[in-house]
Enzyme design. Sequence first.
Site, PDB file in Angstrom:
ATOM      1  N   ASP A 175       0.859  -1.172   0.000  1.00 38.61           N
ATOM      2  CA  ASP A 175       0.000   0.000   0.000  1.00 38.61           C
ATOM      3  C   ASP A 175       0.908   1.239   0.000  1.00 38.61           C
ATOM      4  OD1 ASP A 175      -2.293   1.630   0.318  1.00 38.61           O
ATOM      5  OD2 ASP A 175      -1.928   1.713   2.465  1.00 38.61           O
ATOM      6  N   ASP A 222      -1.575  -1.032   6.029  1.00 32.01           N
ATOM      7  CA  ASP A 222      -1.710  -0.498   7.389  1.00 32.01           C
ATOM      8  C   ASP A 222      -3.137  -0.156   7.775  1.00 32.01           C
ATOM      9  OD1 ASP A 222      -2.017   1.704   5.712  1.00 32.01           O
ATOM     10  OD2 ASP A 222      -1.257   3.080   7.234  1.00 32.01           O
ATOM     11  N   ASP A 235      -6.969  -2.406   3.304  1.00 34.44           N
ATOM     12  CA  ASP A 235      -6.089  -3.499   2.866  1.00 34.44           C
ATOM     13  C   ASP A 235      -6.470  -4.836   3.477  1.00 34.44           C
ATOM     14  OD1 ASP A 235      -4.496  -1.455   1.650  1.00 34.44           O
ATOM     15  OD2 ASP A 235      -3.636  -1.056   3.613  1.00 34.44           O
TER      16      ASP A 235
END
Length: 1157
Positions: A487, A844, A848
């Site tokens: 990410d 994080d 995700d």
Amino acid sequence: MDTLGCPEEEPPGGFCSPSPRREPHCKPETHMDVQGFRWVRWRVWLCHIGSVLSLGLLLVLFRWRPRLGVLARCNSCPLAFANILLLRDSFGQQYVVEVLTEELEEGSLESAGSEAEDSSDWRDTVQLHKEEVPLLHYYLFEGLRYVWMARKGAFCRVSVLNEDWTCNTRYTAPHDGITPFPQGRKIYGTNLINVPVKSFMRLLIEEVLNPFYVFQVFSIALWLTDSYYYYAACIVIISLISICVSLYEIRKQSNTIRSMAQQITNVTVRRSSGEEDSLSSVELVPGDCVLIPQEGLLLPCDAALLAGECMVNESMLTGESVPVMKTPLPAAGGRYSPETQRRHTLFCGTQCIQAKGGRPGRGGAIAVVTSTGFFTAKGDLVSSILYPQPINFRFYQDAIKFLLFLGGVALCGTVYSIVILSRTNTTWWELVIRALDIVTIVVPPALPAAITTGTIYAQSRLKREGVFCISPPRINISGKVSLFCFDKTGTLTEEGLDVWGVMEGSGAGFSELVPDPRLLPQGPMLSAMACCHSVALLGGQPLGDPLELKMIESTGWELEEPAGDDKTLDSDFGGHRVLAVMRPPSIHEAVALVQRFPFSSSLQRMSVVTVNPEGQSSLAFIKGAPEMVASLCLRESVPAQFSNTLRTFASDGFRVLALGYKTLYGQTDLSTIERGEVERDMQFLGLLVMKNLVKPESAEVITTLRLAHLRTVMVTGDNVLTAVNVARTCGMLGSNERVIFVHATPQTAQSLPSLRFHLGEGGTEDTATQSSIDMYTQGLYQGVINYHLAINGKSFSALCDHFPEYLPKVLMRGTVYARMAPEQKTQLVTELQKLNYRVGMCGDGANDCGALRAADVGVSLSEAEASVASPFTSKSDNISCVPLLIREGRCSLVTSFSLFKYMALYSLIQFSSVLILYTEKTNLGDLQFLFFDMVLVTLLAIVMGKGGPSTELHPQRPPASLLALPVLASLTLHTLLLILGQVSALLITTSQDWFVPLNSTMSGAANLPNLEDTSVFDLSGYQYIIMAVVVTKGYPYKRPLYYNVVFVCVLLVLFALMSWLVLAPVPFLRKLLKLYYIPDMNFKILLVALAALNFVFCFLLEMLIDRGMLNCLRLLRGRRQSKKQYKRLDVLLSDSPSWPPLDQPLVPSQCTVIGLS
């Protein structure tokens, strides 16, 4: 069971014969084949008798093979009449469950969801005292309840009863409260995530019935029969200790998970009469109306928020440390989905920090229960821990196959021993014992436990580094990762953003960039920045998204919220229900937020509705992705230079947000206004430009991964050009590597789907001259220039839907995936896995979560140690944990390989010794076996895996196949050398002048001590030690052997002990181990020299095999294509002179041109 012996019912007309059917309403990965059966009394009694006669072995067989147990005791029947079900999942695993029934009151079914109009679909009736009593047929599997639905002809998850509720239904359902649904808990079950904690006795029985311990019991019985009392007693003690430790750990883990999963609290529900009642959260069912207190609540269920706002900490589920603002569910139509309406859904297990604005005069919020028990988001995560999917990893699969191979070796040894012993005067009973003893030697029962040692050490080292693992088998898999997805925001770049400047815009164009928003004139732009957010106050401190906190701070405005039930602010702003007030630092009027539509990743925007004092004028503000905001604004209000300006900022790596506004006129009801009405026909205000710095560790880690030939991919929700800039900054894209943008469009009424590859920073053909494109194309097709593909979420969706034949090629060269929604991130991971990549994912936040769980190795950067969002959780706020995890995975995998080979060679050494001594009519003694197994092998196996990982990542990944040519050749050649060494020791012994043959009238261990046994014992003892050194790998995946100080010390001590037994044994030990006294020191030194020679040959052989000695055999068989699809595709693309075709529109292969008349 209570149905045992019931008369077998004939199915009524119209029922087909039973056949496996696919279970509907399950997730794709949990499809079940279900077959129905009924107990047959005489078969059950016959099986009972068979179990008694077989001393319980028949029950053990039925436990290992559930299908056999069902077929032996039941008759197949339609599912409608079944009282026993045989389930088979997509992995081939089989389960037996009992069909349960529940009596219901007449009329209690009519409010049970969308199936209520025909309640006969999912319940049966029986005549009881001349009355028909409704019966609910259901079964429980892995915590989930499945109910029978006759119309569908299948058992369906009970959640199907409320699956089709719309957003509007969620509002109308709780109006009836819980009064008309008194039987709800009987249908839905209790609201508990019930983690079974089995009793010690049941755990003991289940553990003992494990094939490993059944084999141990068989082996112990055999050893006792053969008078190996000391060895058998020692194995019994060790097995009991192992079982006790295992039971303790299982029980402890179950209690830990249960304490984490199970929560019971008192909640307040609202009845249909308007009265409020307090009850246990266990009694909640979907449709109940729950009142959330102002001080918050640890949520015991999933619920849709109907009124008020809640600030929720979701770190336990998602790993996201920033609290999330939840707003009421829109009352418009459309099917309710907790995933698409995440911002309006309160999830079980999350902590509601504060609730406000939902109950006039009383504070708090109102929500309707949508899911309970294992059907909640938390229940799904706990279920994935309790019932994990089988791990598709070649190492574990090959381990089972290799045990079968050793079983074949044991069979050969058994035949040989029978042939040898039958030539002597051995009795038939002793012949059987000796033959079966070979099996217990060749198939080491401790092998499965031994190969997990490396994983245990790696898990311990990771924990010390702040990386926590809830799925230890994934550690070995991390050693085989070939591609890692990252990410961007908060992972590769800093979480916080700094405001770089504001650029106001209108149809006339953009104004100059204003570096400090406080310098902006009072107007809509400044008000939009101050008001368009989801920040809340907790204890007087602002709490929310770091980006929004920076944005508010840059304006200098102050946030104020109504205190409890205080209506002062409402009256100050025209009687509107005020959510928050933004007060400017100057004398200008304050602005009140009266409606808030939170940010959604799928919508890529958020909006608010504000009013001035006295409610005189109301404005709506929107903030989000520039492309999305511009599409919702009036065309004439968007500057003509919008695309070029956005491209410039994004190419320089800035995070850009667009803002817009519009005036809402007096006739609009602000309390019920819908999002769709607010977010249309907006006036474009301008761009907010923010600088998002790359974390200092990111570039170093990405460089390390690329040097190790590991692909790195960025998956982000940000702009594609911003993502490309960050990818260059952190090293995913080299300075001499070019980016090709992939642009795919879906089918419309006017055009066919199209796919185009184009060169240029902005993704349009006019960003580069035709001559530069021609030069680049020539270099590209000649393989001179390296390139990467970049694609956004819309194009990715069109590519998957309309161009599946091009998808693998794009995935092979795609490095930047931008504007990706959470579900698209998950889809990307699964598509990469279809190409046989071992995919890692590092993120994080909540966006995700799906990708983290879908990946082979998911790493969540979170401070929540107990987060179940992914297999690995790192307390570090940067990606430096990724190479650490891969290095530990490789170290663990190589250690598991070494231990596997060592345990296999240990068995083969002992197997060879026994067969050689059988040939000489003798055998190893009881304490000799004990010395080898406990003192030498067990000690070495325990400390062998303590060596830590290498400090560098090697470009080549370690092998994962135990059945590969190098492993099999190594074991075969080593075994031949070891046998040669033992035979040489025996022949040297028999050639000595002082040699005394053994007593041939006796056999086995009865004729100990003798010279034959002593010579084989001496040499094989050294072989156990030297093979531990030979198979222990160091560089490039582990630190050199001498760094494992404990292992080196144990090696030296055992070598000294063995040399003492060979060269100068004390009489006590010699008699204890039944060793023959040899006075010839030269002979004993010769045995030590022979062991040293054996070590040199084995060490050189292993080194040559590691260096590719067997590659010549691969040359003979010819070059074969890789079994991995991504490697084959890589070769194909490298040899393709025309890929990708630049600026050439492509259409789907299945599209045809239709002429219009």
